[in-house]
Every structure is written in C-alpha cells, then in structure tokens.
Enzyme design. Structure first.
Site, mmCIF file in Angstrom:
data_model
loop_
_atom_site.group_PDB
_atom_site.id
_atom_site.type_symbol
_atom_site.label_atom_id
_atom_site.label_comp_id
_atom_site.label_asym_id
_atom_site.label_seq_id
_atom_site.Cartn_x
_atom_site.Cartn_y
_atom_site.Cartn_z
ATOM 1 N N ARG A 17 19.815 10.186 -12.546
ATOM 2 C CA ARG A 17 19.710 8.805 -12.058
ATOM 3 C C ARG A 17 21.077 8.272 -11.646
ATOM 4 O O ARG A 17 22.047 8.437 -12.372
ATOM 5 C CB ARG A 17 19.105 7.909 -13.145
ATOM 6 C CG ARG A 17 17.665 8.266 -13.498
ATOM 7 C CD ARG A 17 17.132 7.367 -14.581
ATOM 8 N NE ARG A 17 17.827 7.541 -15.848
ATOM 9 C CZ ARG A 17 17.525 6.885 -16.969
ATOM 10 N NH1 ARG A 17 16.543 5.991 -16.957
ATOM 11 N NH2 ARG A 17 18.191 7.104 -18.073
ATOM 12 N N ARG A 51 32.775 6.253 -13.301
ATOM 13 C CA ARG A 51 33.445 5.049 -12.814
ATOM 14 C C ARG A 51 34.479 4.532 -13.821
ATOM 15 O O ARG A 51 35.517 3.996 -13.443
ATOM 16 C CB ARG A 51 32.410 3.989 -12.487
ATOM 17 C CG ARG A 51 31.533 4.354 -11.285
ATOM 18 C CD ARG A 51 30.311 3.470 -11.169
ATOM 19 N NE ARG A 51 30.682 2.070 -11.042
ATOM 20 C CZ ARG A 51 29.787 1.070 -11.098
ATOM 21 N NH1 ARG A 51 28.494 1.334 -11.278
ATOM 22 N NH2 ARG A 51 30.189 -0.179 -10.958
ATOM 23 N N ASP A 80 23.469 4.918 -10.419
ATOM 24 C CA ASP A 80 23.562 3.487 -10.705
ATOM 25 C C ASP A 80 23.459 2.651 -9.437
ATOM 26 O O ASP A 80 23.484 3.167 -8.318
ATOM 27 C CB ASP A 80 24.890 3.170 -11.397
ATOM 28 C CG ASP A 80 25.016 3.824 -12.758
ATOM 29 O OD1 ASP A 80 23.983 4.050 -13.395
ATOM 30 O OD2 ASP A 80 26.159 4.111 -13.165
#
Length: 298
Positions: A63, A210, A65
């Site tokens: 998945r 990130r 973001d």
C-alpha cells in the site's frame, strides 16, 4: 519483456491474473480503498469490474500513502470471466482516470499472492535540488533549494542496511505488529540537479522511507553529521527524530517475486530516471531467512 509487445486478442484469460500498474498518486488518499476519500484501489476495481461485468477485488503488493506515486505496483485478482489480454489491458485503461494505467496483465498460478509472495519492495525518492522552484516536475519530485551533499547522505544511510528496529522512522499511527525490517540496500546519488534515494527492503513501515529521507536531507544540508541516522536508529523514538519528507517525491518502482512466477520485466521508473538504464529484478536479493521463507512457502 520488450517495450512494444503485441497484446493477444484471441485467447481468453481466466483464473488468477497479475497486473502491473502505474499511477500518479497526487489526487488519491493512497492505494487502499477508503469510504471518505478517493483511492487507487477503488478506481482499479471499478474499471476491472466494468470489463468483467462482475465485481472484481484487487490485492496489491504494497500500500502506498497519500500523494505517493507508483511505476510498478503489482496486484492480482481472480477473473470471474474470460477476457483476452488486450481486453483486460485496454478495457481497464478505457475506464480508468488519466492518472492510473494498467501496463500489463499475465496469468499466474493460484499460489501467487501480490502481497504475501513479495520478496522485496523498492522505492526511489527524487529530490530536485536547485535554487528555483520546479514547474513541470512539481508533482513528481520534492524541491530542496539548499545545496545537498549526496555523498554525505549516502554515507549516513549505510547504518540502516540490514535487520533493525526502525521505531525512530515509523509513523505514530503505524499499524504494523513489529518495527523490525530488513533493509537490503539504500543508495543516495546525484545526477545533475536530481538527488535520488534508492531503497529496498523486505517491507516498509508507515512513512518509514519519508522519515528516513527527512533525516538524510538534514545531513545533506550540513546541519547534522554522517552519524546522525545511526544515532536516531539507536534511540528507537520517533518523537526525537526528524521531519517527514513530502509524499510527492516518492515512487514505488518495483516489487520482487520468485522467478517461477515469471512476471514481465520492464525498465525501472520513474521516467525522470530512465537514463539510469536499470530494469526490474536485476539485483540479487540478500541471503536471509525472510527471503528463503517466502520462496519456500506454499
């Protein structure tokens, strides 16, 4: 896989099918279907359901973001009816918005699962390092106006390679049962105005990449030394770590499976980095229990 391969329009494909997806995540809450926001999964399922004229549920390899892009998201679905390869690809794309596309579809065995059979996931984070703000690439790269030392960033990142507790780099709302991940490699390189963080692991925590990039940029600016990430890793405390880098610079570029599944190979994205010339699956995976377990699991 040749770049220009004719799509078969005579033989119908049924059963379990794998597909490669590309998408610009700017307008979506991420991959996963949500009731309150647009998602990539919902758009793909809607398009495939129109081609099949029946409900279709899709499972992905990892998945992404909100705002994160993908050039090789692998997914699978169980086709309820037979359609040709050309019909699945062209039919789905005709019903998808312009920021999502099916690149290929191929039959796989019933033992294939896009998520649970993945041996590794790979991302590239693209930073446009120049004084003026970007225009054409504003949605595909993160802008940093301060000069970055890519060599220092690369040196600082090497402490992350291997199996570690990445609590310092996971989001507060991360739902993973364990903060332990095996990072296969992380490389930081400069190509003109582009600074690229290329990173691969067995899996990633929520916002893990990130958060790593946010800390690396601090090193690249000279605000912290090359031991900074090592110190953050040892703390095991997200509240004492650095900022989270924007989602727009992050691209999901590969999901790796055992060769027996024979998924199509293609150039690694994003197109900004096509000049690097690397294709999917070219690097050897590390010899570790996770990889061996996934290869041997039924």
């Amino acid at each position: 896989m040749p770049l220009f391969q004719p799509l078969d329009d005579r033989h119908r494909l049924m059963g379990r099918l794998a597909l490669g997806l590309e998408y610009d995540g700017s307008a979506y809450c991420g991959w996963q279907r949500l009731k309150h926001a647009s998602s990539v999964q919902a758009e793909v399922e809607r398009a495939l359901s129109k081609v099949a004229d029946r409900p279709v549920k899709v499972h992905c390899s990892g998945r992404t973001d909100s705002g994160v892009h993908a050039t090789r998201q692998i997914a699978h679905f169980d086709a309820p009816v037979g359609r040709t390869r050309k019909a699945w690809v062209f039919g789905a794309n005709a019903n998808l918005p312009r920021d999502i596309a099916v690149r290929w579809v191929t039959p796989v065995g019933d033992d294939f699962h896009a998520r649970f059979k993945a041996l590794a996931r790979r991302y590239r984070y693209v930073i446009l390092n120049q004084p003026s703000r970007p225009v054409l690439e504003r949605a595909n790269a993160t802008w940093c106006r301060d000069p970055l030392d890519a060599d220092a960033m690369h040196q600082a990142a090497q402490c992350l390679v291997g199996e570690h507790d990445f609590s310092s780099f996971r989001a507060a709302g991360c739902q993973s049962k364990t903060p332990w991940r095996h990072l296969h490699f992380v490389e930081v390189s400069r190509h003109g105005a582009l600074v690229v963080v290329d990173i691969q692991a067995n899996a990633f925590l929520h916002h893990m990449i990130r958060n790593i990039v946010g800390a690396l940029v601090t090193v690249g600016r000279g605000e912290q030394g090359t031991d900074y990430l090592s110190r953050l890793l040892a703390l095991g405390d997200r509240t004492r770590a650095d900022v989270t880098a924007p989602g727009c610079g992050l691209h999901f570029v590969d999901s790796i499976y055992d060769e027996r599944f024979a998924l199509p190979r293609e150039p690694l994205g994003p197109i900004l980095l096509a000049f690097l010339g690397e294709w999917t699956g070219e690097r050897e995976l590390p010899h570790c229990p996770w990889v061996e377990f996934r290869k041997g699991s039924a």
